[in-house]
Design an enzyme around this catalytic site. Structure first.
Site, PDB file in Angstrom:
ATOM      1  CG  ASN A   1      -1.623   1.335   1.318  1.00 45.88           C
ATOM      2  OD1 ASN A   1      -2.019   1.780   0.325  1.00 45.88           O
ATOM      3  ND2 ASN A   1      -2.432   1.506   2.550  1.00 45.88           N
TER       4      ASN A   1
ATOM      5  CE  LYS B   1      -0.320   3.178   4.809  1.00 46.01           C
ATOM      6  NZ  LYS B   1      -0.185   3.545   6.224  1.00 46.01           N
TER       7      LYS B   1
ATOM      8  CG  HIS C   1      -5.948   1.926   5.002  1.00 43.27           C
ATOM      9  ND1 HIS C   1      -5.477   2.651   6.094  1.00 43.27           N
ATOM     10  CD2 HIS C   1      -4.894   1.051   4.948  1.00 43.27           C
ATOM     11  CE1 HIS C   1      -4.337   2.620   6.157  1.00 43.27           C
ATOM     12  NE2 HIS C   1      -3.873   1.449   5.575  1.00 43.27           N
TER      13      HIS C   1
ATOM     14  CB  SER D   1       4.869  -2.042  12.010  1.00 38.03           C
ATOM     15  OG  SER D   1       4.454  -0.684  12.388  1.00 38.03           O
TER      16      SER D   1
ATOM     17  CD  GLU E   1      -3.037   5.548   6.872  1.00 42.26           C
ATOM     18  OE1 GLU E   1      -1.982   5.278   7.160  1.00 42.26           O
ATOM     19  OE2 GLU E   1      -3.123   5.798   5.205  1.00 42.26           O
TER      20      GLU E   1
ATOM     21  N   GLY F   1       2.858   2.858  11.476  1.00 44.74           N
ATOM     22  CA  GLY F   1       3.547   3.982  11.658  1.00 44.74           C
ATOM     23  C   GLY F   1       4.038   4.487  12.915  1.00 44.74           C
TER      24      GLY F   1
ATOM     25  CD  GLU G   1      -5.783  -0.997   8.236  1.00 45.70           C
ATOM     26  OE1 GLU G   1      -4.891  -0.099   8.100  1.00 45.70           O
ATOM     27  OE2 GLU G   1      -6.978  -0.481   8.510  1.00 45.70           O
TER      28      GLU G   1
END
Length: 252
Positions: free
Chosen positions: A9, A11, A97, A215, A99, A175, A169
């Site tokens: 991904n 992004k 996702h 991660s 985000e 991150g 996730e």
């Protein structure tokens, strides 16, 4: 046998030229050194889709959008429909996702529209679910993830559900430098598979690939992927470096 899948991904990273070069490098490495039994997917920005499809060997590497519109067409300035995504040659679309949920206010209602349109256009949704830090610390992550799925993908028929890839996730590990332990990853993946079995039956549950999306790096991919219910990864930062991405692909 469930498919082993490693999906990148990207992004909001790489301009078009950088993205094409990255895709070319990944394609070369996977062709020479990649595991034959792993499905590799590149999730690129919309602007890159057509060129990346043209650049890679699509028998070896699948291409994914990172989102699609909740409407099929019309006066929705700036939106990219599932039909438009499909017309680029892309085969997958990442939906739900964290985000998108957090920064763009995507709700279960919105995601249900997107899922329906993706499936209608023969795109494979990579559907994301997972909990934030406060939920994990409260120990209620199972209830949280189950509710996410009940409001969205569990609304589908068994036949449509089988067309999905699920990506778990741990939002608290994206991150942040934190990573779920191998045991934590297996525990939640096994739970997700168990509620799929409750809803659609064990046969469907055993067919669905569930990816880990927090991660994952070359250094921990092997430990994560040895778990019975972890079928691969949805990879963020490490997918922007072709050699690191290959290291994860070869983590099985």
């Amino acid at each position: 046998m469930r498919k082993k899948i490693v999906a990148g991904n990207w992004k909001c990273n790489t301009n078009l030229q950088e993205g094409v070069q990255l895709a070319k490098k990944v394609n070369e490495l996977v062709a020479k050194e990649g595991a034959d039994d792993v499905v590799v997917v590149l999730g690129t920005p919309f602007t890159h889709l057509t060129k990346v499809v043209e650049t890679v060997d699509t028998d070896v590497i699948g291409v994914s959008a990172q989102n699609c519109a909740a409407e099929p067409k019309g006066a929705f300035t700036g939106e990219i429909s599932a039909e438009m995504v499909k017309s680029t040659g892309a085969e997958y679309v990442i939906l739900g996702h964290s985000e998108r949920r957090e920064y763009f206010g995507e709700t279960s209602e919105t995601l249900n529209k997107k899922l329906a349109l993706a499936l209608e256009n023969n795109l494979t949704p990579i559907y994301c679910c997972g909990e934030p830090l406060e939920i994990r610390e409260a120990g209620t992550q199972n209830d949280f993830v189950k509710k996410q799925m009940e409001e969205t993908v569990f609304q589908l028929s068994a036949n449509d559900f089988k067309k999905l890839v699920i990506a778990y996730e741990p939002i608290w590990a994206i991150g942040t430098g934190k990573t779920a332990t191998s045991e934590q990853a297996q525990e939640i993946h096994a739970f997700i598979r168990s509620i799929i079995a409750e809803k659609f039956g064990n046969e469907v549950a055993q067919e669905i690939s569930i990816l880990y999306g927090g991660s994952c790096k070359p250094s921990n991919a092997k430990e994560l992927f040895t778990n019975e219910d972890v079928d691969g990864g949805l990879i963020g930062g490490a997918s922007l470096k072709a050699e690191d991405f290959l290291g994860i692909i070869n983590g099985f």
